[in-house]
Design a protein around this motif. Sequence first.
Motif, mmCIF file in Angstrom:
data_model
loop_
_atom_site.group_PDB
_atom_site.id
_atom_site.type_symbol
_atom_site.label_atom_id
_atom_site.label_comp_id
_atom_site.label_asym_id
_atom_site.label_seq_id
_atom_site.Cartn_x
_atom_site.Cartn_y
_atom_site.Cartn_z
ATOM 1 N N LYS A 83 57.506 1.553 27.368
ATOM 2 C CA LYS A 83 58.203 2.350 26.253
ATOM 3 C C LYS A 83 59.555 2.265 25.975
ATOM 4 O O LYS A 83 60.079 2.804 25.156
ATOM 5 C CB LYS A 83 57.894 4.063 26.597
ATOM 6 C CG LYS A 83 56.291 4.376 26.807
ATOM 7 C CD LYS A 83 56.301 5.755 27.186
ATOM 8 C CE LYS A 83 54.789 6.139 27.183
ATOM 9 N NZ LYS A 83 54.893 7.496 27.812
ATOM 10 N N TRP A 112 47.307 -7.337 26.251
ATOM 11 C CA TRP A 112 47.017 -7.335 24.779
ATOM 12 C C TRP A 112 46.002 -8.616 24.686
ATOM 13 O O TRP A 112 46.024 -9.544 25.331
ATOM 14 C CB TRP A 112 47.958 -7.423 23.796
ATOM 15 C CG TRP A 112 48.693 -6.131 23.627
ATOM 16 C CD1 TRP A 112 49.172 -5.326 24.590
ATOM 17 C CD2 TRP A 112 49.282 -5.691 22.502
ATOM 18 N NE1 TRP A 112 49.928 -4.518 24.273
ATOM 19 C CE2 TRP A 112 49.997 -4.573 22.838
ATOM 20 C CE3 TRP A 112 49.192 -6.082 21.014
ATOM 21 C CZ2 TRP A 112 50.860 -3.808 21.742
ATOM 22 C CZ3 TRP A 112 50.164 -5.432 20.189
ATOM 23 C CH2 TRP A 112 50.638 -4.075 20.389
ATOM 24 N N ARG A 120 50.876 -9.546 16.038
ATOM 25 C CA ARG A 120 52.090 -8.681 16.496
ATOM 26 C C ARG A 120 53.359 -9.538 16.626
ATOM 27 O O ARG A 120 54.381 -9.217 15.932
ATOM 28 C CB ARG A 120 52.113 -7.882 17.743
ATOM 29 C CG ARG A 120 53.192 -7.030 18.043
ATOM 30 C CD ARG A 120 53.578 -5.935 17.307
ATOM 31 N NE ARG A 120 54.606 -5.018 17.943
ATOM 32 C CZ ARG A 120 55.461 -4.282 17.011
ATOM 33 N NH1 ARG A 120 55.026 -4.132 15.807
ATOM 34 N NH2 ARG A 120 56.169 -3.739 17.571
ATOM 35 N N GLU A 123 54.278 -10.232 12.823
ATOM 36 C CA GLU A 123 54.967 -9.077 12.268
ATOM 37 C C GLU A 123 56.339 -9.054 12.755
ATOM 38 O O GLU A 123 57.369 -8.716 11.928
ATOM 39 C CB GLU A 123 54.194 -7.751 12.607
ATOM 40 C CG GLU A 123 54.973 -6.619 12.160
ATOM 41 C CD GLU A 123 54.181 -5.235 13.061
ATOM 42 O OE1 GLU A 123 54.703 -4.405 12.835
ATOM 43 O OE2 GLU A 123 53.205 -5.451 13.486
ATOM 44 N N LEU A 124 56.583 -9.163 14.193
ATOM 45 C CA LEU A 124 58.021 -9.077 14.564
ATOM 46 C C LEU A 124 58.870 -10.330 14.197
ATOM 47 O O LEU A 124 59.938 -9.678 13.906
ATOM 48 C CB LEU A 124 57.907 -9.209 16.153
ATOM 49 C CG LEU A 124 57.356 -7.654 16.972
ATOM 50 C CD1 LEU A 124 56.904 -8.019 18.147
ATOM 51 C CD2 LEU A 124 58.308 -6.627 16.693
ATOM 52 N N ARG A 127 60.138 -9.337 10.937
ATOM 53 C CA ARG A 127 61.049 -8.405 10.768
ATOM 54 C C ARG A 127 62.331 -8.917 11.085
ATOM 55 O O ARG A 127 63.236 -8.477 10.560
ATOM 56 C CB ARG A 127 60.629 -7.343 11.804
ATOM 57 C CG ARG A 127 61.696 -6.099 12.024
ATOM 58 C CD ARG A 127 61.045 -5.035 12.922
ATOM 59 N NE ARG A 127 60.290 -4.193 12.015
ATOM 60 C CZ ARG A 127 60.493 -3.427 11.451
ATOM 61 N NH1 ARG A 127 61.763 -2.888 10.883
ATOM 62 N NH2 ARG A 127 59.680 -2.517 10.713
ATOM 63 N N LEU A 155 60.963 -5.263 21.222
ATOM 64 C CA LEU A 155 60.205 -4.443 20.206
ATOM 65 C C LEU A 155 58.559 -4.745 20.310
ATOM 66 O O LEU A 155 57.991 -3.951 19.834
ATOM 67 C CB LEU A 155 60.595 -4.513 18.822
ATOM 68 C CG LEU A 155 61.906 -4.042 18.309
ATOM 69 C CD1 LEU A 155 62.243 -4.584 16.966
ATOM 70 C CD2 LEU A 155 62.356 -2.657 18.620
ATOM 71 N N THR A 157 56.043 -4.146 22.628
ATOM 72 C CA THR A 157 55.071 -3.209 22.737
ATOM 73 C C THR A 157 55.483 -1.860 22.317
ATOM 74 O O THR A 157 54.754 -0.703 22.846
ATOM 75 C CB THR A 157 55.367 -3.184 24.423
ATOM 76 O OG1 THR A 157 56.559 -2.538 24.948
ATOM 77 C CG2 THR A 157 54.877 -4.125 25.263
ATOM 78 N N ARG A 158 56.024 -1.803 20.980
ATOM 79 C CA ARG A 158 56.187 -0.608 20.464
ATOM 80 C C ARG A 158 56.801 0.593 21.214
ATOM 81 O O ARG A 158 56.596 1.660 21.359
ATOM 82 C CB ARG A 158 55.197 0.059 19.830
ATOM 83 C CG ARG A 158 54.434 -0.883 18.564
ATOM 84 C CD ARG A 158 53.449 -0.341 17.966
ATOM 85 N NE ARG A 158 52.897 -1.074 17.025
ATOM 86 C CZ ARG A 158 52.048 -2.008 16.958
ATOM 87 N NH1 ARG A 158 51.276 -2.112 18.037
ATOM 88 N NH2 ARG A 158 51.430 -2.783 15.950
ATOM 89 N N GLN A 160 59.867 3.549 22.606
ATOM 90 C CA GLN A 160 60.363 4.423 21.888
ATOM 91 C C GLN A 160 61.855 4.435 22.240
ATOM 92 O O GLN A 160 62.649 5.142 21.350
ATOM 93 C CB GLN A 160 59.636 5.797 22.782
ATOM 94 C CG GLN A 160 58.291 6.114 22.635
ATOM 95 C CD GLN A 160 57.752 7.239 23.375
ATOM 96 O OE1 GLN A 160 58.525 7.835 24.258
ATOM 97 N NE2 GLN A 160 56.707 7.634 23.312
ATOM 98 N N LEU A 190 62.163 2.678 12.051
ATOM 99 C CA LEU A 190 61.083 3.111 13.054
ATOM 100 C C LEU A 190 61.412 4.390 14.068
ATOM 101 O O LEU A 190 60.647 4.737 14.575
ATOM 102 C CB LEU A 190 61.183 1.868 14.111
ATOM 103 C CG LEU A 190 60.708 0.472 13.608
ATOM 104 C CD1 LEU A 190 60.892 -0.523 14.875
ATOM 105 C CD2 LEU A 190 59.351 0.463 12.868
ATOM 106 N N LEU A 192 63.536 4.722 16.104
ATOM 107 C CA LEU A 192 63.735 4.220 17.574
ATOM 108 C C LEU A 192 65.051 4.778 18.099
ATOM 109 O O LEU A 192 66.134 4.789 17.274
ATOM 110 C CB LEU A 192 63.637 2.781 17.668
ATOM 111 C CG LEU A 192 63.277 2.006 18.897
ATOM 112 C CD1 LEU A 192 62.091 2.304 19.389
ATOM 113 C CD2 LEU A 192 63.378 0.495 18.794
#
Length: 335
Positions: A83, A112, A120, A123-124, A127, A155, A157-158, A160, A190, A192
């Motif tokens: 996280k 994964w 993913r 996507e990254l 971004r 980023l 593993t998504r 927090q 996000l 974040l």
Amino acid sequence: MIEFHRVHKSYRVKDLEVPALSDVELTIQDGEVFGVVGHSGAGKSTLLRLINLLERPDAGQIRINGEDILALDAAGLAALRQKIGMIFQHFNLLSAKTVAENVAWPLKIAKWDKEKIAARVAELLDRVGLTDQADKYPAQLSGGQKQRVGIARALATRPQVLLCDEATSALDPQTTRSVLDLLAGINRELGLTIVLITHEMDVVRRICDRVAVLDSGRIVESGPVTEVFLHPKHETSRRFVFEAERVEEEALLDDFAHVPGRIVRLTFTRDLSYSPLLSVVSRETGVDFSILFGRIDRIKDTPYGQLTVAYSGGDVEAALRALGERGIQIEELRR
């Protein structure tokens, strides 16, 4: 989101205990960009590494989302680190792997499946603006591109929380601005929480909501960036905030001896930054003024101005009173 309570950390150097952090009290709110500024050796990197327990404190409590992370077992610690993303000063990319493989690496560690990893990573890279660099190797990239890969990887593993360890200090000014803009966008979009350590107050001014100033392992001042930047209270904070032009301003005060009248520093924020109050008040009170030094700029999304002004003639007291009543903060430099 993150709480430090009476945290201590020391290192043993030969037979000596050298304190890195002493009695640190700190609260970082969910979704904010929090800056930690200090000179080399102040304890910034140690503080950052305590958040993901790459270092453990000698005493005190550290909580993330209310959970005592010092009580976590190995499985709990591994879950915590999923996280928390981290961006490094010198990128720390795997030189034998492509851009896409570098971004995919933490996802492979997290087990994964391949299809999800590929989606993913795409996507990254989109971004961070590196879709067309996916098959290149780190040696083929500029410093700014390498840091963007580092951000995408952090980023993956998504997380927090995003920890930034002097993330822009190896970059030129233009690239620094683009990386900071990217981080600000990630924070906005996000939600974040970003913790950013730096020795550059200009980085804090551009992106952070709140800041803590570290000196010899102790937090000597903290608060909203607008407050600490415009009205620093501790000498260490003042040294950081008085950037080149402010240092010059202090040095030039002796040269202002020939300037008639009272010299004040005026601080104004938000809409006041663009208001013609100086000329309005001058007409109302019959005073003359000379702008000796100053700047109009922004602290994150907040416009501000600080001007060193000499007032003479007319009713100077009435002029300063009128400015204060309109919300301008006044600091007397010379009567």
